[in-house]
Design a protein around this motif. Structure first.
Motif: not given
Length: 184
Positions: A131-135, A139-148
């Motif tokens: 779980f921690n590794k996937l987070i 996480s570096p893609e979090a902003l782009a994912l949220a913008e999606g």
């Protein structure tokens, strides 16, 4: 026993194993629900009333658990289908998010999986690291994912989105004062 190997393979990539135990969980819960819903003796109307009481009053937790297991398995199946249809460059991040979703489901229901022999203690322990590794990977893609999701600044400017503690610290009438003419 479920007839499956209860060992989680780890690495956040053992999707087939988690999908399998989600299906077994759903089957076990619906089998248990079917057994408690069986009513013997009495007239047709008495059986109907008894089943209603079991469903709505005596076994609500089991009904809800079975329904949740079904919906989680269905979402999992649909996610696999949709990820397969996504653009090739999106698939790696979508697969990581899907794996995170699966691990979250197991973690949220770890007691069920352990007590029913669907995952080993060692496998359960491995989930946290995965779980921690996937987070960390996502996480570096979090902003782009949220913008999606296409959430606009206007949506973010809702008072509850900015400071929910302040928003809930006074009676704001659900912000309906702006719409008083429409609702009264």
């Amino acid at each position: 026993s479920s007839g499956i190997n209860a060992e989680y393979g780890g690495s956040g990539t053992d999707v087939d194993f988690i999908r399998k135990i989600l299906k077994v969980r759903e089957e076990l819960l619906f089998t248990q629900l079917a057994k408690v819903m069986m009513v013997k003796g009495g007239s047709k109307e008495e059986k109907r009333v008894a089943r209603f009481k079991i469903w709505s009053q005596q076994q609500q937790d089991l009904v809800q658990s079975a329904a949740r297991a079904y919906s989680e398995r269905l979402i999992s199946d649909l996610a696999v289908e949709k990820i397969g249809l996504a653009d090739a460059e999106l698939q790696p991040i979508l697969k990581k998010m899907y794996n995170l979703y699966l691990i979250s489901l197991v973690q949220d229901n770890i007691g069920f999986f352990l007590t029913n022999g669907l995952i080993s203690k060692g496998g359960a322990n491995a989930l946290r690291g995965d779980f921690n590794k996937l987070i960390a990977d996502i996480s570096p893609e979090a902003l782009a994912l949220a913008e999606g999701f296409g959430i606009t600044e206007e949506m973010l400017s809702a008072p509850i989105a900015r400071d929910w503690e302040l928003y809930n610290s006074y009676d704001n009438a659900g912000e309906m004062d702006k719409y008083e003419d429409l609702v009264r």
